[in-house]
Write a protein that holds these residues in place. Structure first.
Motif, mmCIF file in Angstrom:
data_model
loop_
_atom_site.group_PDB
_atom_site.id
_atom_site.type_symbol
_atom_site.label_atom_id
_atom_site.label_comp_id
_atom_site.label_asym_id
_atom_site.label_seq_id
_atom_site.Cartn_x
_atom_site.Cartn_y
_atom_site.Cartn_z
ATOM 1 N N PHE A 1 0.836 -1.208 0.000
ATOM 2 C CA PHE A 1 0.000 0.000 0.000
ATOM 3 C C PHE A 1 0.866 1.252 0.000
ATOM 4 O O PHE A 1 0.625 2.190 -0.777
ATOM 5 C CB PHE A 1 -0.920 -0.030 1.219
ATOM 6 C CG PHE A 1 -1.699 1.237 1.421
ATOM 7 C CD1 PHE A 1 -2.783 1.535 0.610
ATOM 8 C CD2 PHE A 1 -1.352 2.135 2.416
ATOM 9 C CE1 PHE A 1 -3.509 2.709 0.779
ATOM 10 C CE2 PHE A 1 -2.062 3.303 2.603
ATOM 11 C CZ PHE A 1 -3.147 3.591 1.779
ATOM 12 N N LEU A 2 1.909 1.278 0.841
ATOM 13 C CA LEU A 2 2.805 2.438 0.889
ATOM 14 C C LEU A 2 3.572 2.584 -0.422
ATOM 15 O O LEU A 2 3.805 3.714 -0.895
ATOM 16 C CB LEU A 2 3.771 2.302 2.069
ATOM 17 C CG LEU A 2 3.136 2.402 3.458
ATOM 18 C CD1 LEU A 2 4.179 2.137 4.535
ATOM 19 C CD2 LEU A 2 2.487 3.758 3.658
ATOM 20 N N GLY A 3 3.947 1.450 -1.038
ATOM 21 C CA GLY A 3 4.612 1.506 -2.331
ATOM 22 C C GLY A 3 3.709 2.091 -3.400
ATOM 23 O O GLY A 3 4.154 2.877 -4.254
ATOM 24 N N MET A 4 2.427 1.696 -3.369
ATOM 25 C CA MET A 4 1.469 2.254 -4.327
ATOM 26 C C MET A 4 1.331 3.768 -4.141
ATOM 27 O O MET A 4 1.322 4.528 -5.115
ATOM 28 C CB MET A 4 0.117 1.559 -4.146
ATOM 29 C CG MET A 4 -0.983 2.029 -5.090
ATOM 30 S SD MET A 4 -2.015 3.325 -4.374
ATOM 31 C CE MET A 4 -2.793 2.486 -3.007
ATOM 32 N N LEU A 5 1.260 4.229 -2.876
ATOM 33 C CA LEU A 5 1.190 5.670 -2.625
ATOM 34 C C LEU A 5 2.451 6.380 -3.100
ATOM 35 O O LEU A 5 2.383 7.509 -3.616
ATOM 36 C CB LEU A 5 0.980 5.928 -1.136
ATOM 37 C CG LEU A 5 -0.403 5.616 -0.570
ATOM 38 C CD1 LEU A 5 -0.454 5.950 0.918
ATOM 39 C CD2 LEU A 5 -1.494 6.380 -1.315
ATOM 40 N N VAL B 1 -17.963 -1.389 4.816
ATOM 41 C CA VAL B 1 -18.614 -2.700 4.971
ATOM 42 C C VAL B 1 -17.611 -3.730 5.476
ATOM 43 O O VAL B 1 -17.913 -4.531 6.371
ATOM 44 C CB VAL B 1 -19.237 -3.147 3.626
ATOM 45 C CG1 VAL B 1 -19.682 -4.595 3.701
ATOM 46 C CG2 VAL B 1 -20.417 -2.250 3.270
ATOM 47 N N ILE B 2 -16.390 -3.707 4.921
ATOM 48 C CA ILE B 2 -15.350 -4.646 5.373
ATOM 49 C C ILE B 2 -15.038 -4.425 6.844
ATOM 50 O O ILE B 2 -14.926 -5.387 7.636
ATOM 51 C CB ILE B 2 -14.081 -4.484 4.509
ATOM 52 C CG1 ILE B 2 -14.342 -4.983 3.088
ATOM 53 C CG2 ILE B 2 -12.903 -5.230 5.129
ATOM 54 C CD1 ILE B 2 -13.241 -4.628 2.099
ATOM 55 N N GLU C 1 -7.742 -8.412 11.814
ATOM 56 C CA GLU C 1 -6.529 -8.567 11.002
ATOM 57 C C GLU C 1 -6.871 -9.004 9.582
ATOM 58 O O GLU C 1 -6.325 -8.475 8.611
ATOM 59 C CB GLU C 1 -5.590 -9.587 11.654
ATOM 60 C CG GLU C 1 -4.257 -9.695 10.942
ATOM 61 C CD GLU C 1 -3.290 -10.602 11.678
ATOM 62 O OE1 GLU C 1 -2.758 -11.528 11.044
ATOM 63 O OE2 GLU C 1 -3.073 -10.388 12.881
ATOM 64 N N ALA C 2 -7.800 -9.953 9.457
ATOM 65 C CA ALA C 2 -8.229 -10.385 8.119
ATOM 66 C C ALA C 2 -8.897 -9.235 7.379
ATOM 67 O O ALA C 2 -8.687 -9.059 6.166
ATOM 68 C CB ALA C 2 -9.186 -11.570 8.241
ATOM 69 N N ALA D 1 -8.852 -5.071 3.146
ATOM 70 C CA ALA D 1 -8.979 -3.645 2.814
ATOM 71 C C ALA D 1 -7.721 -3.130 2.112
ATOM 72 O O ALA D 1 -7.805 -2.431 1.092
ATOM 73 C CB ALA D 1 -9.252 -2.841 4.080
ATOM 74 N N LEU D 2 -6.552 -3.484 2.638
ATOM 75 C CA LEU D 2 -5.301 -3.044 2.010
ATOM 76 C C LEU D 2 -5.145 -3.651 0.619
ATOM 77 O O LEU D 2 -4.701 -2.980 -0.316
ATOM 78 C CB LEU D 2 -4.108 -3.430 2.889
ATOM 79 C CG LEU D 2 -3.933 -2.623 4.173
ATOM 80 C CD1 LEU D 2 -2.828 -3.221 5.027
ATOM 81 C CD2 LEU D 2 -3.617 -1.162 3.851
ATOM 82 N N ARG D 3 -5.524 -4.910 0.491
ATOM 83 C CA ARG D 3 -5.442 -5.572 -0.818
ATOM 84 C C ARG D 3 -6.342 -4.873 -1.828
ATOM 85 O O ARG D 3 -5.944 -4.621 -2.964
ATOM 86 C CB ARG D 3 -5.831 -7.041 -0.672
ATOM 87 C CG ARG D 3 -5.755 -7.831 -1.965
ATOM 88 C CD ARG D 3 -6.286 -9.227 -1.751
ATOM 89 N NE ARG D 3 -5.417 -10.005 -0.891
ATOM 90 C CZ ARG D 3 -5.848 -10.906 -0.002
ATOM 91 N NH1 ARG D 3 -7.146 -11.129 0.149
ATOM 92 N NH2 ARG D 3 -4.989 -11.592 0.711
#
Length: 198
Positions: free
Chosen positions: A44-48, A75-76, A87-88, A93-95
């Motif tokens: 996620f940080l790499g994408m940002l 919703v998640i 954790e799941a 959410a990050l995925r």
């Protein structure tokens, strides 16, 4: 309808569309294969970082387009909070945000006709069997073009509702939104028929 490409010119704009789409496929498969929260946080940080590299304008435009994901993230969060599996939920959410963010990044830096050209090359074996791929190419182009246009119109409907009512925007805008989408589809169908159809 509006274009999804970014007004900010980046080095990624000059990369081949096929290479970017192939990299997106590989990255998405890796994201769905991984399970570790730390890996997904790093992705996620790499994408940002990829959004931030071309500058503040590009970052703001890219992240702004990801805000449409907030209902899914809500919703998640609610579901995994209720089931006691935070954790799941965090991994999912990050995925989701990372995968959609990378796809949006490819779309922002790739012209639509370049993506359609890649699709045309991939669908070439179907034409050898006499199957026309024009409908598939047109369908992909329309989805890519219509999605931001419909999201914008949905936002305008929500603003109109808030300007006229103190109550929260709810299910009442679903019908006018559906009518707007059908009206746009009707106009596009007429335009396609006027140009000879597919």
């Amino acid at each position: 309808m509006i274009c999804l490409t970014s007004p900010v010119e980046t080095r990624a704009h000059r990369w081949p569309a096929g290479a970017k789409l192939a990299a997106l496929c590989v990255a998405t498969m890796v994201l769905f294969a991984a399970r570790a929260p730390l890996f997904h946080a790093a992705a996620f940080l790499g994408m940002l970082a990829l959004y931030a590299a071309p500058g503040r304008v590009f970052l703001r435009a890219g992240v702004g387009r990801l805000l449409v994901l907030w209902p899914f993230l809500a919703v998640i969060a609610l579901w995994h909070g209720w089931t006691g599996t935070p954790e799941a939920g965090l991994v999912i959410a990050l995925r989701l945000v990372t995968a959609v963010g990378l796809a949006n990044l490819v779309t922002m830096t790739t012209r639509l006709d370049d993506m359609i050209a890649v699709l045309r090359r991939l669908a070439a074996p179907l034409r050898r069997f006499g199957i026309s791929t024009r409908a598939l190419e047109l369908g992909v182009a329309l989805v890519i073009r219509f999605t931001p246009a419909l999201a914008h119109k949905g936002g305008l409907l929500a603003q109109s509702w808030r300007a006229r009512s103190p109550r929260r925007v709810g299910w009442r805008i679903v019908l006018p939104f559906a009518l707007l989408a059908i009206d746009d589809a009707d106009h596009v169908a007429e335009a396609i028929r006027a140009r000879g159809g597919i």
